[in-house]
Scaffold this motif. Structure first.
Motif, short mmCIF file in Angstrom:
data_model
loop_
_atom_site.label_atom_id
_atom_site.label_comp_id
_atom_site.label_asym_id
_atom_site.label_seq_id
_atom_site.Cartn_x
_atom_site.Cartn_y
_atom_site.Cartn_z
N PHE A 474 -2.14 7.46 -10.13
CA PHE A 474 -2.47 6.78 -8.94
C PHE A 474 -2.47 5.30 -9.07
O PHE A 474 -3.05 4.78 -9.98
CB PHE A 474 -3.84 7.41 -8.58
CG PHE A 474 -3.81 8.75 -8.06
CD1 PHE A 474 -3.51 8.94 -6.71
CD2 PHE A 474 -4.20 10.00 -8.84
CE1 PHE A 474 -3.13 10.58 -6.33
CE2 PHE A 474 -4.17 11.09 -8.67
CZ PHE A 474 -3.71 11.48 -7.31
N THR A 475 -2.29 4.70 -8.10
CA THR A 475 -2.50 3.35 -7.94
C THR A 475 -2.96 3.01 -6.59
O THR A 475 -2.44 3.33 -5.63
CB THR A 475 -1.14 2.51 -8.10
OG1 THR A 475 -0.70 2.81 -9.64
CG2 THR A 475 -1.42 1.01 -8.12
N SER A 476 -4.32 2.26 -6.65
CA SER A 476 -4.86 1.75 -5.26
C SER A 476 -4.44 0.29 -5.15
O SER A 476 -4.19 -0.59 -6.01
CB SER A 476 -6.37 1.76 -5.46
OG SER A 476 -6.87 3.16 -5.99
N PHE A 477 -4.23 0.25 -3.78
CA PHE A 477 -3.78 -1.03 -3.26
C PHE A 477 -4.15 -1.19 -1.92
O PHE A 477 -4.72 -0.50 -1.36
CB PHE A 477 -2.16 -1.32 -3.42
CG PHE A 477 -1.44 -0.51 -2.46
CD1 PHE A 477 -0.88 -1.28 -1.31
CD2 PHE A 477 -1.23 0.71 -2.80
CE1 PHE A 477 -0.17 -0.45 -0.69
CE2 PHE A 477 -0.42 1.39 -1.78
CZ PHE A 477 0.03 0.67 -0.86
N VAL A 478 -4.26 -2.56 -1.46
CA VAL A 478 -4.79 -3.05 -0.29
C VAL A 478 -3.76 -3.56 0.57
O VAL A 478 -2.99 -4.58 0.10
CB VAL A 478 -6.04 -3.95 -0.25
CG1 VAL A 478 -6.29 -4.45 1.31
CG2 VAL A 478 -7.19 -3.47 -0.91
N TRP A 479 -3.22 -3.18 1.78
CA TRP A 479 -2.13 -3.57 2.50
C TRP A 479 -2.64 -4.58 3.62
O TRP A 479 -3.48 -4.15 4.34
CB TRP A 479 -1.50 -2.40 3.04
CG TRP A 479 -0.19 -2.85 3.82
CD1 TRP A 479 -0.25 -3.13 5.22
CD2 TRP A 479 1.07 -3.20 3.34
NE1 TRP A 479 1.18 -3.59 5.61
CE2 TRP A 479 2.07 -3.90 4.27
CE3 TRP A 479 1.50 -3.10 2.10
CZ2 TRP A 479 3.31 -4.08 4.34
CZ3 TRP A 479 3.04 -3.74 1.75
CH2 TRP A 479 3.91 -3.93 2.80
N THR A 480 -2.45 -5.93 3.72
CA THR A 480 -3.08 -6.55 4.31
C THR A 480 -1.86 -7.24 5.53
O THR A 480 -0.62 -7.37 5.06
CB THR A 480 -4.00 -7.94 4.07
OG1 THR A 480 -2.80 -8.78 3.00
CG2 THR A 480 -4.84 -7.46 3.17
N LEU A 561 2.46 8.35 -0.46
CA LEU A 561 1.64 7.50 -0.14
C LEU A 561 0.23 8.22 0.38
O LEU A 561 0.54 8.90 1.18
CB LEU A 561 2.21 6.66 1.07
CG LEU A 561 1.07 5.32 1.70
CD1 LEU A 561 1.26 4.09 0.62
CD2 LEU A 561 1.42 5.04 2.77
N LEU A 562 -0.86 7.77 -0.09
CA LEU A 562 -2.32 8.34 0.51
C LEU A 562 -2.89 7.37 1.22
O LEU A 562 -3.19 6.03 0.79
CB LEU A 562 -3.12 8.88 -0.77
CG LEU A 562 -2.34 9.68 -1.75
CD1 LEU A 562 -3.03 9.87 -2.95
CD2 LEU A 562 -2.00 10.74 -1.28
N PHE A 563 -3.25 7.54 2.57
CA PHE A 563 -3.65 6.78 3.53
C PHE A 563 -4.74 7.55 4.48
O PHE A 563 -4.22 8.57 5.01
CB PHE A 563 -2.84 5.75 4.19
CG PHE A 563 -3.41 4.90 5.39
CD1 PHE A 563 -4.32 3.74 4.94
CD2 PHE A 563 -3.18 5.10 6.65
CE1 PHE A 563 -4.93 3.03 5.87
CE2 PHE A 563 -3.88 4.25 7.48
CZ PHE A 563 -4.80 3.31 7.10
N ASN A 564 -5.80 7.08 4.49
CA ASN A 564 -6.78 7.66 5.46
C ASN A 564 -6.99 9.24 5.38
O ASN A 564 -6.85 10.02 6.26
CB ASN A 564 -6.02 7.59 6.86
CG ASN A 564 -7.03 6.86 7.91
OD1 ASN A 564 -8.12 6.37 7.41
ND2 ASN A 564 -6.82 6.78 9.06
N ASN A 565 -7.07 9.59 4.17
CA ASN A 565 -6.98 11.13 3.65
C ASN A 565 -5.71 11.90 4.11
O ASN A 565 -5.88 12.97 3.93
CB ASN A 565 -8.31 11.84 4.27
CG ASN A 565 -9.55 11.11 3.82
OD1 ASN A 565 -9.52 10.63 2.67
ND2 ASN A 565 -10.49 11.00 4.73
#
Length: 576
Positions: A474-480, A561-565
């Motif tokens: 897993f790699t966490s990242f922030v998309w802005t 892609l994992l976003f918002n559960n």
């Protein structure tokens, strides 16, 4: 073990396809009778004669004859060589310095790209497979039982070439009509599952390590495994990242062709047809008979019909006597290359190797086996499992069975693999003079956080790391993005790879290449669920916390892609 207890839902026909440079093989098994793997050994010689030639494999050859597509044994031996397309598999991976393009004549292709050739060949193969299954199992069983395909690819190929193979298979008639799942497995891993399963279980100990050398027509792939568990099933893990090169037996054929042309090319009556028949004899008989114990003046008979007797050249009654000494000159450079690969693999394993298992068509060569035996440490056994030519296709079926019912049908389990390269992506990081001083001129201002930022690499996995298909990375990242630029519809990400032997670099350079674009569509997520934050510059910014999940399989990678559960399996990975 009672296989009949498999629920109706678990019943499948598993088909392994070994799509090779020179020959291809097909085998299958029903999940309720997994110990009965059947290889197709009867092939069409024309449109009407469906079972005219018996052979363990079929030539990977095509010929477009008017509206007819001839393939395998249905191409007449008298067909002019410049109309026959072969070795086209090697064109799938242009990144390997292949001789594919040089050999597959453009005229015979009629402007068709390699993807089209693979699809056409796979269509013919798939069509013959369906015919065979109906003959053996009956129309009813074939109609009511789902099929699943496992297609083998060289481990040394790029991800793009592997993906292209899968796409060509998905377009092939016979495979696509049924919308069946198609999985990829690397050739040496398939060969290993078969070869290790066949070893005498009494002689095996936990901690024993083996090199598998899968020597085929075009590619030679190597990989080492260490046994980690013996019961209830054999479990192994990779001991070192695999290696390989283009040095298969196709190169012997090319060298033999050159030799014969140089020797007899000026004789009256020597033409493409004579050469084709000589090549056929070399491929099917001479190449396989040659051993190191052959005295230098022993001769092997090559047909050269129509050439006048010539004692000096060794031609008598339409036959040419090829001396063992000449055969050795043809063999030696190719064999040397394989020996070097095996020795390098043994050295890089960092664990004592008990045996080298030779599989694949070229792996069945007696000469190669004897030369290897003389070249490596005396304590290392050189073994040729029975049916070495079919090891890859049988292993593919075994892998497919294991995937369809892991608890019941796994025979050999590969616990961990070693990553063959560094995999990662590029992110913006807060600029720190101490760490990023050399990137000073590449920094840029970030309005959201009110600081200087710089692009650096974030590696999920480094070359040589252990990866397991049961444990995703897993790699966490922030998309802005500024809200003023409109709502975010797609979250995109580029995945990079670096296959050099160096440590993973901090920033992208010429050795870091783009592997694929990953993209997820988030346009259906309600606007009020997209988090926002006010930047130091007073503007509103979207700020989405996401994760990428990467699963590394035998010959492919899956990104989610994992976003918002939510999981976005629809992530489209486009290989470059």
């Amino acid at each position: 073990m009672d296989f009949e207890k498999l629920s109706i839902a678990e019943r499948k026909i598993i088909v392994g396809i070994d799509f090779g440079t020179t020959y291809s093989g097909v085998a299958w098994a029903e999940t309720q009778r997994p110990d009965r793997r059947v290889a197709i050994t009867s092939w069409p010689i024309s449109k009407t004669a469906r079972e005219g030639e018996s052979s363990d494999k079929v030539p990977t050859r095509l010929r477009y004859n008017g509206d007819n597509t001839e393939w395998g044994f249905s191409i007449p031996i008298t067909a002019p060589p410049d109309q026959t397309i072969e070795w086209f598999k090697l064109d799938l991976d242009p990144s390997l310095e292949s001789m594919g393009a040089a050999v597959t004549n453009a005229a015979a292709r009629g402007g068709r790209g390699v993807d089209q050739l693979v699809t056409d060949y796979m269509s013919a193969l798939g069509d013959h497979l369906m015919y065979t299954l109906r003959e053996k199992l009956g129309e009813g069983v074939v109609k009511s039982t789902p099929l699943e395909f496992i297609v083998t690819v060289p481990a040394i190929w790029s991800d793009l070439a592997k993906d292209k193979t899968k796409q060509a298979c998905q377009l092939a008639n016979g495979l696509s009509a049924t919308k069946v799942p198609i999985h990829l497995i690397s050739e040496p891993e398939a060969a290993a599952i078969y070869a290790l399963h066949g070893l005498d279980p009494h002689g095996l100990n936990i901690g024993d390590s083996f090199v598998i050398c899968d020597a085929g027509g075009g590619t030679v792939d190597l990989i080492s495994y260490t046994i980690t568990n013996l019961k209830p099933i054999l479990e192994v893990q990779e001991a070192t990242p695999g290696t390989g090169a283009l040095c298969g037996s196709t190169f012997l054929n090319m060298r033999f062709g050159k030799f014969l042309k140089a020797k007899l090319g000026r004789e009256e009556g020597f033409d493409d047809e004579v050469l084709a028949e000589a090549m056929e004899r070399f491929e099917k008989i001479v190449k396989r008979q040659f051993t190191m114990s052959a005295p230098p003046d022993e001769s092997f008979i090559i047909p050269v019909g129509g050439l006048a007797n010539n004692r000096e050249l060794g031609i008598s009654r339409g036959r040419y006597a090829l001396k063992a000494a000449d055969l050795q000159t043809i063999f030696e450079p190719v064999v040397q290359e394989v020996i070097k690969l095996v020795k390098d693999q043994i050295t890089s394993s960092k664990v004592p190797i008990r045996a080298v298992l030779l599989v694949g068509g070229f792996g069945a060569s007696n000469y190669l086996k004897e030369r290897l035996r003389n070249a490596v440490d005396r304590n290392i056994q050189i073994m040729q499992p029975p049916n070495a030519w079919l090891a890859v296709v049988h292993g593919a079926v075994m892998k497919g069975l294991a995937q369809s019912a892991p608890e019941k049908l796994t025979m050999v389990k590969v616990q961990n693999r070693k990553a063959r390269k560094h995999y990662g992506t590029e992110w913006r990081t807060r600029y720190d003079e101490k760490i990023h001083g050399h990137l000073r001129d590449k920094r840029h201002w970030c309005g959201l956080d009110g600081c200087w930022k710089v692009y650096t690499m974030e590696w999920f996995i480094k070359k040589g790391d252990s990866v397991s298909e049961n444990e995703p990375f897993f790699t966490s990242f922030v998309w802005t993005g500024p809200v003023s630029q409109g709502r975010i519809r797609k979250i995109k990400m580029d995945i990079y790879a670096d296959r050099t032997a160096r440590l993973a670099p901090m920033t992208k350079d010429e050795n870091v290449s783009l592997l694929c674009h990953v993209e997820a569509d988030v346009s259906h997520i309600p606007e009020n669920q997209l988090q926002r934050r006010k930047g130091t510059d007073g503007q509103q910014y979207y700020e989405l916390n996401c994760k990428i999940e990467a699963v590394y399989l035998s010959a492919s990678t899956q990104y989610t892609l994992l976003f918002n559960n939510s999981r976005y399996n629809s992530v489209t990975a486009e290989y470059v």
